[in-house]
Design an enzyme around this catalytic site. Sequence first.
Site, PDB file in Angstrom:
ATOM      1  N   TYR A  21       0.837  -1.214   0.000  1.00  0.00           N
ATOM      2  CA  TYR A  21       0.000   0.000   0.000  1.00  0.00           C
ATOM      3  C   TYR A  21       0.872   1.264   0.000  1.00  0.00           C
ATOM      4  CZ  TYR A  21      -4.540   2.247   0.329  1.00  0.00           C
ATOM      5  OH  TYR A  21      -5.664   2.982   0.062  1.00  0.00           O
TER       6      TYR A  21
ATOM      7  N   LYS B 241      -3.502   8.426   2.293  1.00  0.00           N
ATOM      8  CA  LYS B 241      -4.765   8.194   3.020  1.00  0.00           C
ATOM      9  C   LYS B 241      -4.681   8.753   4.447  1.00  0.00           C
ATOM     10  CE  LYS B 241      -7.293   6.023  -0.100  1.00  0.00           C
ATOM     11  NZ  LYS B 241      -8.305   6.798  -0.845  1.00  0.00           N
TER      12      LYS B 241
HETATM   13  P1  NAP Z   1     -12.073   3.050  -9.009  1.00  0.00           P
HETATM   14  O1  NAP Z   1     -13.351   2.515  -9.509  1.00  0.00           O
HETATM   15  O2  NAP Z   1     -10.848   2.839  -9.832  1.00  0.00           O
HETATM   16  O3  NAP Z   1     -12.257   4.607  -8.682  1.00  0.00           O
HETATM   17  C1  NAP Z   1     -11.151   5.486  -8.549  1.00  0.00           C
HETATM   18  C2  NAP Z   1     -11.535   6.745  -9.274  1.00  0.00           C
HETATM   19  O4  NAP Z   1     -10.551   7.791  -9.098  1.00  0.00           O
HETATM   20  C3  NAP Z   1     -11.651   6.513 -10.779  1.00  0.00           C
HETATM   21  O5  NAP Z   1     -12.878   7.006 -11.254  1.00  0.00           O
HETATM   22  C4  NAP Z   1     -10.473   7.320 -11.305  1.00  0.00           C
HETATM   23  O6  NAP Z   1     -10.604   7.757 -12.619  1.00  0.00           O
HETATM   24  C5  NAP Z   1     -10.483   8.469 -10.331  1.00  0.00           C
HETATM   25  N1  NAP Z   1      -9.331   9.328 -10.522  1.00  0.00           N
HETATM   26  C6  NAP Z   1      -8.014   9.008 -10.462  1.00  0.00           C
HETATM   27  N2  NAP Z   1      -7.264  10.082 -10.763  1.00  0.00           N
HETATM   28  C7  NAP Z   1      -8.130  11.116 -10.993  1.00  0.00           C
HETATM   29  C8  NAP Z   1      -7.986  12.472 -11.339  1.00  0.00           C
HETATM   30  N3  NAP Z   1      -6.772  13.034 -11.510  1.00  0.00           N
HETATM   31  N4  NAP Z   1      -9.104  13.229 -11.482  1.00  0.00           N
HETATM   32  C9  NAP Z   1     -10.331  12.704 -11.342  1.00  0.00           C
HETATM   33  N5  NAP Z   1     -10.533  11.408 -11.023  1.00  0.00           N
HETATM   34  C10 NAP Z   1      -9.446  10.639 -10.855  1.00  0.00           C
HETATM   35  O7  NAP Z   1     -11.714   2.419  -7.584  1.00  0.00           O
HETATM   36  P2  NAP Z   1     -12.440   2.454  -6.161  1.00  0.00           P
HETATM   37  O8  NAP Z   1     -11.861   1.319  -5.425  1.00  0.00           O
HETATM   38  O9  NAP Z   1     -13.893   2.576  -6.314  1.00  0.00           O
HETATM   39  O10 NAP Z   1     -11.825   3.775  -5.515  1.00  0.00           O
HETATM   40  C11 NAP Z   1     -12.620   4.836  -4.994  1.00  0.00           C
HETATM   41  C12 NAP Z   1     -12.001   5.315  -3.692  1.00  0.00           C
HETATM   42  O11 NAP Z   1     -12.167   4.295  -2.708  1.00  0.00           O
HETATM   43  C13 NAP Z   1     -10.510   5.621  -3.755  1.00  0.00           C
HETATM   44  O12 NAP Z   1     -10.225   6.746  -2.955  1.00  0.00           O
HETATM   45  C14 NAP Z   1      -9.916   4.374  -3.120  1.00  0.00           C
HETATM   46  O13 NAP Z   1      -8.628   4.621  -2.572  1.00  0.00           O
HETATM   47  C15 NAP Z   1     -10.936   4.126  -2.056  1.00  0.00           C
HETATM   48  N6  NAP Z   1     -10.910   2.797  -1.442  1.00  0.00           N
HETATM   49  C16 NAP Z   1     -10.901   1.692  -2.226  1.00  0.00           C
HETATM   50  C17 NAP Z   1     -10.869   0.438  -1.626  1.00  0.00           C
HETATM   51  C18 NAP Z   1     -10.830  -0.806  -2.460  1.00  0.00           C
HETATM   52  O14 NAP Z   1     -10.471  -1.850  -1.932  1.00  0.00           O
HETATM   53  N7  NAP Z   1     -11.184  -0.777  -3.724  1.00  0.00           N
HETATM   54  C19 NAP Z   1     -10.873   0.329  -0.226  1.00  0.00           C
HETATM   55  C20 NAP Z   1     -10.897   1.488   0.542  1.00  0.00           C
HETATM   56  C21 NAP Z   1     -10.911   2.721  -0.074  1.00  0.00           C
HETATM   57  P3  NAP Z   1      -9.581   7.082 -13.702  1.00  0.00           P
HETATM   58  O15 NAP Z   1     -10.034   5.657 -13.857  1.00  0.00           O
HETATM   59  O16 NAP Z   1      -9.755   7.918 -14.912  1.00  0.00           O
HETATM   60  O17 NAP Z   1      -8.190   7.173 -13.159  1.00  0.00           O
END
Ligand code: NAP
Length: 271
Positions: A164, A171
């Site tokens: 991570y 985070k």
């Molecule tokens: P996800 O579907 O890949 O969503 C991440 C989003 O961030 C995507 O829409 C991505 O767009 C966007 N993003 C990245 N760079 C950007 C930028 N410069 N401007 C605007 N948007 C941008 O994955 P997710 O897991 O749902 O993630 C959402 C949040 O949840 C994140 O903060 C992640 O760290 C958090 N989270 C995830 C998990 C997990 O296990 N999946 C657990 C805890 C927390 P692009 O695809 O265009 O880059």
Amino acid sequence: MSDWTLPKGDLMAGKRGIVMGVANDKSIAWGIASQLAAQGAEIAFTFQGEALEKRVRPLAESVGSQILLECDVTNDAQLDAVFDRLKTVWGGIDFLVHAIAFSDKNELKGSFVENTTRENFLRTMDISAFSWVACGKRAAALMKPGGSMVTLTYLGAERVLPSYNVMGVAKAALEACTRYMARDLGPSGLRVNAISAGPMRTLALAGIQGGRGLVSTGREWSLMKEDTSMEGIAGCALWLLSDLGRSTTGEVVHVDAGFHVVGLPEGVDAG
Ligand code: NAP
């Protein structure tokens, strides 16, 4: 519990807001948005780049969204344009969902000390932590008392987890930003919270070496012995974004089937 879904209702009836971070139908932002819509919310969405628009537009349309805007959160002009548009069309908003993070996947593996570059450290902090402040500031300007915002974080902010790395540092900053934003905006009647979600199979997780292992270990070690559910994350967001959450702010709420409280998993010989 896996086939359980939140019931339809009107907890968000009359509320309008913006959801940032839908990449596809597996995105946490989409899980939250679809449940907010089922509770009567009117939602604007943002996407990053043309490729994502093709995936996000049908999702947005499926919940009756009329507003879909491009927004790279590193671009101040695009951020301003998004919130200006919301002001023009709606006058104000009631909620913000920020579900955005990014880091170079070459640095989400191996040694944090050896693999972290200055360039990616700053970019990771910009997109994954500062953007929360940048979006929250603009959203707050459009909110009246009762407004609420939520971001998504992960246990890697508090504990050390394999791979991570720099994202854990970002985070930690994101969670600290949540508390300082809550301090500044509290007197205006606005609430600012973070959901610390257990591992979910999304594009973001795929960028972390061994991400799938985080899911299986999460299930095995969790108190509930099950995966974190999208319904559980969306339900928590619904609580925090609706009037149900009206006295909760500056909080990081864990939605991970109890994984975060485990010191040693069952079955490990502690003697
Ligand atoms: P996800 O579907 O890949 O969503 C991440 C989003 O961030 C995507 O829409 C991505 O767009 C966007 N993003 C990245 N760079 C950007 C930028 N410069 N401007 C605007 N948007 C941008 O994955 P997710 O897991 O749902 O993630 C959402 C949040 O949840 C994140 O903060 C992640 O760290 C958090 N989270 C995830 C998990 C997990 O296990 N999946 C657990 C805890 C927390 P692009 O695809 O265009 O880059």
